[in-house]
Design a protein around this motif. Structure first.
Motif, PDB file in Angstrom:
ATOM      1  N   GLU A  35     -12.993  11.212  32.686  1.00  0.00           N
ATOM      2  CA  GLU A  35     -11.865  10.992  31.780  1.00  0.00           C
ATOM      3  C   GLU A  35     -12.333  11.119  30.335  1.00  0.00           C
ATOM      4  OE1 GLU A  35      -8.675  10.171  32.523  1.00  0.00           O
ATOM      5  OE2 GLU A  35      -8.883   9.910  34.698  1.00  0.00           O
ATOM      6  N   HIS A  36     -11.470  11.684  29.505  1.00  0.00           N
ATOM      7  CA  HIS A  36     -11.688  11.633  28.059  1.00  0.00           C
ATOM      8  C   HIS A  36     -10.785  10.536  27.509  1.00  0.00           C
ATOM      9  CE1 HIS A  36     -14.401  15.005  27.441  1.00  0.00           C
ATOM     10  NE2 HIS A  36     -13.744  15.614  28.415  1.00  0.00           N
ATOM     11  N   GLY A 157     -19.178  -2.121  28.488  1.00  0.00           N
ATOM     12  CA  GLY A 157     -18.004  -2.934  28.199  1.00  0.00           C
ATOM     13  C   GLY A 157     -16.950  -2.274  27.356  1.00  0.00           C
ATOM     14  N   GLN A 158     -17.281  -1.185  26.720  1.00  0.00           N
ATOM     15  CA  GLN A 158     -16.310  -0.420  25.941  1.00  0.00           C
ATOM     16  C   GLN A 158     -16.324   1.029  26.415  1.00  0.00           C
ATOM     17  OE1 GLN A 158     -14.059  -1.487  23.808  1.00  0.00           O
ATOM     18  NE2 GLN A 158     -14.785  -3.615  23.954  1.00  0.00           N
ATOM     19  N   PRO A 159     -15.120   1.612  26.632  1.00  0.00           N
ATOM     20  CA  PRO A 159     -13.779   1.044  26.492  1.00  0.00           C
ATOM     21  C   PRO A 159     -13.557  -0.152  27.422  1.00  0.00           C
ATOM     22  CG  PRO A 159     -13.699   3.431  26.779  1.00  0.00           C
ATOM     23  CD  PRO A 159     -15.085   3.009  27.092  1.00  0.00           C
ATOM     24  N   ASP A 160     -12.620  -1.010  27.010  1.00  0.00           N
ATOM     25  CA  ASP A 160     -12.304  -2.228  27.741  1.00  0.00           C
ATOM     26  C   ASP A 160     -11.718  -1.881  29.110  1.00  0.00           C
ATOM     27  OD1 ASP A 160     -10.387  -4.461  28.614  1.00  0.00           O
ATOM     28  OD2 ASP A 160     -11.452  -5.419  26.955  1.00  0.00           O
ATOM     29  N   PRO A 165      -6.292   2.295  30.883  1.00  0.00           N
ATOM     30  CA  PRO A 165      -5.672   2.588  32.182  1.00  0.00           C
ATOM     31  C   PRO A 165      -6.619   3.165  33.226  1.00  0.00           C
ATOM     32  CG  PRO A 165      -4.186   3.196  30.405  1.00  0.00           C
ATOM     33  CD  PRO A 165      -5.480   2.804  29.753  1.00  0.00           C
ATOM     34  N   ALA A 166      -7.465   4.113  32.856  1.00  0.00           N
ATOM     35  CA  ALA A 166      -8.351   4.717  33.860  1.00  0.00           C
ATOM     36  C   ALA A 166      -9.309   3.682  34.434  1.00  0.00           C
ATOM     37  CB  ALA A 166      -9.133   5.875  33.237  1.00  0.00           C
ATOM     38  N   LEU A 167      -9.943   2.904  33.573  1.00  0.00           N
ATOM     39  CA  LEU A 167     -10.899   1.900  34.050  1.00  0.00           C
ATOM     40  C   LEU A 167     -10.192   0.780  34.794  1.00  0.00           C
ATOM     41  CD1 LEU A 167     -12.609   3.530  31.968  1.00  0.00           C
ATOM     42  CD2 LEU A 167     -13.785   1.400  31.429  1.00  0.00           C
ATOM     43  N   GLU A 172      -9.022  -1.987  39.981  1.00  0.00           N
ATOM     44  CA  GLU A 172      -8.079  -2.407  41.011  1.00  0.00           C
ATOM     45  C   GLU A 172      -8.285  -1.654  42.324  1.00  0.00           C
ATOM     46  OE1 GLU A 172      -4.199  -2.007  39.307  1.00  0.00           O
ATOM     47  OE2 GLU A 172      -4.502  -3.649  37.876  1.00  0.00           O
ATOM     48  N   ALA A 173      -8.636  -0.372  42.235  1.00  0.00           N
ATOM     49  CA  ALA A 173      -8.740   0.451  43.438  1.00  0.00           C
ATOM     50  C   ALA A 173      -9.948   0.108  44.286  1.00  0.00           C
ATOM     51  CB  ALA A 173      -8.796   1.926  43.047  1.00  0.00           C
TER      52      ALA A 173
END
Length: 265
Positions: A35-36, A157-160, A165-167, A172-173
């Motif tokens: 992801e970018h 830890g970053q991006p949060d 959304p991607a992380l 969750e998955a």
């Protein structure tokens, strides 16, 4: 949990070169997602962290496996599969070999868990035995279960992971579907970012928020003063202004009460 991903990647695992294992982030055959996010490039790769110890009563949750842990897991899985061991045996061997057992922060974590009563709740003299003869009582995992890299470096830890959304989807998955298999276990998040992720899963109904031990200082040596105060090794008046002793005292009392409640009918 199904070992479908392990089975899918098994032919890749047995054919990985030493160079690919030593630098798994560069191995194209292990890529799971890319992801970018703004100007940053975020990737998730496969490493065999699928095995779940369903008998565990304590789950220790880190951030995500780093490059070193991933390489250890891949190496152990390749060896086990080439020895002819089953998928389940190879997955278990890889997870056990690569998890947190050798990390120096274990001593701090053990002392804090014992202080808040986890050892007593488990009927152990000390939670130190979770890393030896009572290893069947502990499960190691990560908020982002498969290794995540940002711009080629270990994600720190970053991006949060809760707000991106991607992380959040990866959280969750994978871990969000893993933890319900351990619904009777207590969850020990290592650090505030992991605690926030576990609370996010609780808000989705994927884990029981009452069983998250939220409030322990991160056991890293870099957090030495907060740990020392929490353990009673350093008095409040000797702590720097960076350490919120009042908040730590409240957290300790709350955690002790929370663990004590686990033993009630």
């Amino acid at each position: 949990m199904s070992l479908t991903l392990f089975e899918e990647f098994a032919p890749v695992l047995t054919s990985l070169s030493d160079a690919e294992i030593d630098d798994p982030q560069s191995a194209q055959r292990l890529k799971m997602a890319s992801e970018h996010i703004g100007a940053r490039h975020v990737e998730m790769i496969y490493a065999p962290f699928d095995h779940i110890n369903t008998s565990a009563r304590v789950v220790i949750v880190g951030m995500t496996p780093g490059r070193f842990q991933a390489a250890n897991a891949l190496r152990a899985a390749r060896r086990a599969l080439l020895e002819g061991r089953s998928v389940a045996e190879a997955a278990a061997a890889a997870k056990t070999f690569a998890s947190f057992s050798g990390e120096p922060m274990r001593t701090n974590l053990v002392r804090m868990l014992d202080l808040i009563g986890v050892g007593q709740w488990l009927g152990l003299a000390s939670t130190a035995s979770l890393w030896s003869e009572n290893g069947d009582l502990v499960h190691f995992t990560s908020a982002l279960r498969y290794p995540v890299f940002v711009d080629g470096q270990n994600w720190s830890g970053q991006p949060d992971m809760v707000k991106t959304p991607a992380l959040r989807g990866w959280l969750e998955a994978y871990t969000g579907q893993e933890l319900p298999a351990l619904s009777d276990a207590v969850i020990v998040p290592l650090g505030p970012k992991v605690a926030a992720a576990m609370q996010a899963l609780a808000a989705e109904g994927l884990v029981d928020g009452r069983r998250i031990l939220d409030g322990l200082p991160h056991p890293s040596g870099a957090n030495a003063e907060r740990i020392a105060f929490f353990l009673g090794d350093k008095a409040a008046e000797r702590c720097s202004t960076k350490t919120n002793t009042a908040a730590l005292s409240r957290a300790k009392a709350d955690l002790q009460a929370q663990v004590a409640a686990f033993t009630q009918p």
